[in-house]
Design a protein around this motif. Structure first.
Motif, PDB file in Angstrom:
ATOM      1  N   PRO A   1      84.821  39.805  71.511  1.00  0.00           N
ATOM      2  CA  PRO A   1      83.813  39.901  72.270  1.00  0.00           C
ATOM      3  C   PRO A   1      82.831  40.983  71.679  1.00  0.00           C
ATOM      4  O   PRO A   1      83.334  41.945  71.006  1.00  0.00           O
ATOM      5  CB  PRO A   1      84.440  40.118  73.512  1.00  0.00           C
ATOM      6  CG  PRO A   1      86.057  40.409  73.163  1.00  0.00           C
ATOM      7  CD  PRO A   1      86.361  39.689  71.761  1.00  0.00           C
ATOM      8  N   ALA A   2      81.795  41.197  72.228  1.00  0.00           N
ATOM      9  CA  ALA A   2      80.754  42.147  72.043  1.00  0.00           C
ATOM     10  C   ALA A   2      81.188  43.499  71.788  1.00  0.00           C
ATOM     11  O   ALA A   2      80.853  44.283  71.049  1.00  0.00           O
ATOM     12  CB  ALA A   2      79.421  42.050  72.608  1.00  0.00           C
ATOM     13  N   HIS A   3      82.022  43.832  72.901  1.00  0.00           N
ATOM     14  CA  HIS A   3      82.508  45.223  73.083  1.00  0.00           C
ATOM     15  C   HIS A   3      83.433  45.626  71.647  1.00  0.00           C
ATOM     16  O   HIS A   3      83.860  46.997  71.573  1.00  0.00           O
ATOM     17  CB  HIS A   3      82.988  45.593  74.318  1.00  0.00           C
ATOM     18  CG  HIS A   3      84.417  44.850  74.640  1.00  0.00           C
ATOM     19  ND1 HIS A   3      84.439  43.577  74.781  1.00  0.00           N
ATOM     20  CD2 HIS A   3      85.593  45.391  75.052  1.00  0.00           C
ATOM     21  CE1 HIS A   3      85.660  43.369  75.066  1.00  0.00           C
ATOM     22  NE2 HIS A   3      86.452  44.399  75.057  1.00  0.00           N
TER      23      HIS A   3
ATOM     24  N   ARG B   1      89.678  40.031  62.502  1.00  0.00           N
ATOM     25  CA  ARG B   1      90.714  39.828  62.915  1.00  0.00           C
ATOM     26  C   ARG B   1      91.499  40.633  63.618  1.00  0.00           C
ATOM     27  O   ARG B   1      92.508  40.329  64.460  1.00  0.00           O
ATOM     28  CB  ARG B   1      91.384  38.920  61.929  1.00  0.00           C
ATOM     29  CG  ARG B   1      90.450  37.742  61.294  1.00  0.00           C
ATOM     30  CD  ARG B   1      91.341  36.714  60.748  1.00  0.00           C
ATOM     31  NE  ARG B   1      90.599  35.582  60.163  1.00  0.00           N
ATOM     32  CZ  ARG B   1      90.008  34.633  60.967  1.00  0.00           C
ATOM     33  NH1 ARG B   1      90.388  34.402  62.202  1.00  0.00           N
ATOM     34  NH2 ARG B   1      89.264  33.706  60.479  1.00  0.00           N
ATOM     35  N   SER B   2      91.529  41.878  63.147  1.00  0.00           N
ATOM     36  CA  SER B   2      92.520  42.924  63.852  1.00  0.00           C
ATOM     37  C   SER B   2      91.695  43.926  64.869  1.00  0.00           C
ATOM     38  O   SER B   2      92.542  44.752  65.263  1.00  0.00           O
ATOM     39  CB  SER B   2      92.872  43.806  62.693  1.00  0.00           C
ATOM     40  OG  SER B   2      91.840  44.351  61.992  1.00  0.00           O
ATOM     41  N   ALA B   3      90.540  43.373  65.498  1.00  0.00           N
ATOM     42  CA  ALA B   3      89.866  44.082  66.323  1.00  0.00           C
ATOM     43  C   ALA B   3      90.459  44.225  67.763  1.00  0.00           C
ATOM     44  O   ALA B   3      90.297  45.220  68.457  1.00  0.00           O
ATOM     45  CB  ALA B   3      88.517  43.491  66.658  1.00  0.00           C
TER      46      ALA B   3
ATOM     47  N   PRO C   1      80.557  47.516  67.661  1.00  0.00           N
ATOM     48  CA  PRO C   1      80.963  48.838  67.117  1.00  0.00           C
ATOM     49  C   PRO C   1      81.381  48.546  65.922  1.00  0.00           C
ATOM     50  O   PRO C   1      81.233  49.462  65.126  1.00  0.00           O
ATOM     51  CB  PRO C   1      81.978  49.277  68.137  1.00  0.00           C
ATOM     52  CG  PRO C   1      81.764  48.632  69.399  1.00  0.00           C
ATOM     53  CD  PRO C   1      81.134  47.367  69.264  1.00  0.00           C
ATOM     54  N   LEU C   2      82.077  47.892  65.602  1.00  0.00           N
ATOM     55  CA  LEU C   2      82.805  47.210  64.412  1.00  0.00           C
ATOM     56  C   LEU C   2      81.430  46.993  63.449  1.00  0.00           C
ATOM     57  O   LEU C   2      81.511  47.781  62.214  1.00  0.00           O
ATOM     58  CB  LEU C   2      83.450  45.978  64.458  1.00  0.00           C
ATOM     59  CG  LEU C   2      84.245  45.456  63.188  1.00  0.00           C
ATOM     60  CD1 LEU C   2      85.261  44.535  63.553  1.00  0.00           C
ATOM     61  CD2 LEU C   2      83.550  44.924  62.148  1.00  0.00           C
ATOM     62  N   LEU C   3      80.469  46.297  63.555  1.00  0.00           N
ATOM     63  CA  LEU C   3      79.470  45.988  62.970  1.00  0.00           C
ATOM     64  C   LEU C   3      78.711  47.310  62.542  1.00  0.00           C
ATOM     65  O   LEU C   3      77.924  47.712  61.499  1.00  0.00           O
ATOM     66  CB  LEU C   3      78.434  44.912  63.499  1.00  0.00           C
ATOM     67  CG  LEU C   3      79.064  43.651  63.400  1.00  0.00           C
ATOM     68  CD1 LEU C   3      78.031  42.536  64.052  1.00  0.00           C
ATOM     69  CD2 LEU C   3      79.283  43.145  62.000  1.00  0.00           C
TER      70      LEU C   3
ATOM     71  N   MET D   1      72.176  43.380  62.576  1.00  0.00           N
ATOM     72  CA  MET D   1      73.290  44.173  61.801  1.00  0.00           C
ATOM     73  C   MET D   1      73.872  43.197  60.622  1.00  0.00           C
ATOM     74  O   MET D   1      74.157  43.608  59.513  1.00  0.00           O
ATOM     75  CB  MET D   1      74.266  44.730  62.656  1.00  0.00           C
ATOM     76  CG  MET D   1      73.878  45.707  63.421  1.00  0.00           C
ATOM     77  SD  MET D   1      75.298  46.704  64.260  1.00  0.00           S
ATOM     78  CE  MET D   1      75.752  45.513  65.566  1.00  0.00           C
ATOM     79  N   ALA D   2      74.127  41.852  60.823  1.00  0.00           N
ATOM     80  CA  ALA D   2      74.444  40.713  59.970  1.00  0.00           C
ATOM     81  C   ALA D   2      73.298  40.962  58.709  1.00  0.00           C
ATOM     82  O   ALA D   2      73.772  40.660  57.429  1.00  0.00           O
ATOM     83  CB  ALA D   2      74.520  39.553  60.133  1.00  0.00           C
TER      84      ALA D   2
END
Length: 530
Positions: free
Chosen positions: A118-120, A70-72, A124-126, A21-22
């Motif tokens: 962490p990945a969870h 940062r706000s995840a 989803p953010l990506l 995704m990056a």
């Protein structure tokens, strides 16, 4: 592959994890069409511990996502400390105090310190940023069945696992981000030999909703990471995943997970076991990163110990390096050596990161844990004091404070003019050829790093009557270039040379005391045509 519906794209990315995704994010900024296919449904059922390192955060800043990361969810007031303990709530032997996300001091070498995500939270953010089909290029539940390549591109067979429909995708390039086992790497005949002995570990994910309150009631400052020093099985990390009530513990052996969780905490507290998964740690770097029009990135190219958090961040670096080079190829201004430089530049980074991570792992695995560490006696106090001294002198904190690993890799590359330098303990990024150009604040909220990312940037700290020739030489070759004048004396001192050419990935391509004498030759070198 005849008789099937065919779709086309410029780059087919196989694997929709963070690295895939990056790469999609980077390609999108370069107006490169891509398709990302992933066999999973995109849900993270057992989140891996995921510290997004500072260099990766810089790249996410470029892609417009640093603020969201940062706000995840990680609490800004939760300590980022690392503590070596007999048990959580037991004897604390040594602590590396790192402040909190809200209070730690500004770092001089980066505008984006590491962030817990962490990945969870991260995946989803990506996924939202990349976009899922039909609104975006990410297609979940799609499996690659095979591929063929020729001089002009790659044709892959894809199956929609929901509908069972098969179709083909024709792409100029295929990038394998399909994990450590990488069927695509295997199909290309690329070996990834083991470099250290493989290990088997377990991740135990659990909730302990009362644990933070109970620690606070005892006057204990919580830590982000606890290194347990209890037994052969309980000598690894117990880490907060969300800064609240969810934890991940790494263990070895096959003991009952509930018993292991109970043993890791020094007092009774309610716990809920969420999952217990076995994973195999291998230390591998692919012999090659490219097979014709197929390239490897992320875990498909390298797998290393998570000790230090270098694995994900090495993969994100792959995406940043490969993205601008694929963009150059597909825009028509790359020379014949452009894509070959991807392996030349990134494979040594993986090898170096692998050894740094393994050093951290062996430090933990080889550490003696005398029984006196847990004794409430003068002998126990002495054993703990001696262990604290060994931890301090033995570099234990370097696993979490490694700017040289994150930033200190320079590319010895045909695309770089100048000699690489040796890295010392007090090294700070500047304008050394091949290295990431230094961060400094141009004005409040704007870093020098924010100047880079699209095309080449020629930073000028002095005037010259030859700059028109530089712009003309790059334009004739269709190489994107922006000439930027900087009059800040402190930044000029940091960069040391009055003219510094920075690549689209933020690494220095060239520097000089005066504008280049032969700008056409310089343009050919940095685009891989010399």
């Amino acid at each position: 592959m005849t008789g099937l519906r065919q779709e086309t794209t410029q780059v087919l990315v196989v694997g929709g994890g963070p690295v895939g995704m990056a790469l999609a994010l980077d390609l999108a900024q370069r107006n490169v069409d891509c398709m990302v296919v992933d066999a999973s449904d995109g849900k993270v059922r057992h989140p891996k511990v995921s510290t997004v390192g500072p260099r990766s955060m810089e790249l996410f800043r470029r892609w417009g996502l640093a603020g969201e990361i940062r706000s995840a969810g990680w609490p800004g007031d939760h300590p980022l400390d690392v503590a070596w303990v007999t048990q959580v709530g037991g004897y604390e032997i040594y602590r590396f105090e790192r402040g909190t996300a809200d209070t730690r001091p500004e770092l001089r070498h980066t505008p984006e310190p590491d962030q817990i995500c962490p990945a969870h939270w991260l995946n989803p953010l990506l996924m939202r940023a990349v976009g899922t089909y039909p609104d975006g290029p990410l297609r979940l539940g799609h499996r690659v069945g095979g591929f063929e390549q020729d001089d002009d591109g790659v044709t892959a067979s894809i199956t929609d696992m929901t509908t069972a429909e098969s179709f083909t995708v024709r792409a100029s390039y295929l990038v394998a981000c399909d994990g450590a086992a990488s069927p695509i790497r295997t199909a290309c005949g690329i070996d990834a030999p083991a470099r250290h002995e493989a290990q088997v570990f377990r991740n135990i994910l659990f909730r302990a909703p009362e644990l933070p309150r109970q620690l606070a009631a005892q006057g204990r400052r919580p830590a982000m990471v606890y290194f347990l020093m209890l037994s052969a099985a309980l000598r690894y990390t117990l880490r907060s995943l969300d800064g609240r009530d969810t934890f991940n513990m790494v263990v070895s052996g096959d003991d009952d997970p509930a018993s292991l969780v109970e043993d890791a905490i020094a007092f009774d507290t309610p716990t809920e076991l969420l999952s217990d998964s076995t994973w195999h740690l291998t230390h591998r770097v692919a012999d090659r990163y490219r097979h014709g029009r197929v390239l490897l990135a992320g875990d498909a190219a390298h797998t290393l110990s998570p000790s230090g958090g270098f694995g994900l961040n090495t993969g994100i670096g792959d995406a940043a390096d490969l993205g601008w080079k694929l963009g150059a190829e597909l825009s028509g201004w790359a020379g014949s050596g452009m894509l070959a430089s991807y392996e030349t530049e990134r494979r040594p980074v993986a090898l170096r990161s692998l050894e740094a991570a393994n050093t951290n792992l062996r430090r933990t695995m080889n550490r003696e844990l005398p029984a006196d560490l847990r004794a409430a006696t003068p002998e126990g106090e002495q054993a703990r004091a001696e262990m604290a001294s060994r931890l301090q002198k033995g570099g234990a904190r370097s696993e979490f404070d490694a700017p040289n690993v994150h930033f200190g890799h320079g590319y010895s590359s045909p695309l770089v003019v100048g000699e690489s330098v040796d890295i010392s303990a007090d090294w700070r990024p500047g304008s050394d050829p091949g290295f990431r150009a230094a961060h400094a604040w141009v004005r409040p909220g704007v870093s020098t790093l924010d100047l880079f990312g699209r095309g080449f940037v020629l930073l000028c700290f002095d005037g010259s009557d030859r700059l028109d020739g530089v712009e003309r030489a790059f334009a004739e070759r269709r190489v994107p270039l922006e000439v930027t004048r900087c009059e800040d004396a402190e930044i000029a001192k940091l960069y040391r040379f009055p003219f510094v050419l920075v690549r689209p990935d933020g690494h220095v391509a060239w520097r000089g005391d005066r504008a280049p004498d032969d700008p056409g030759k310089l343009a050919d070198v940095v685009r891989g045509a010399a």
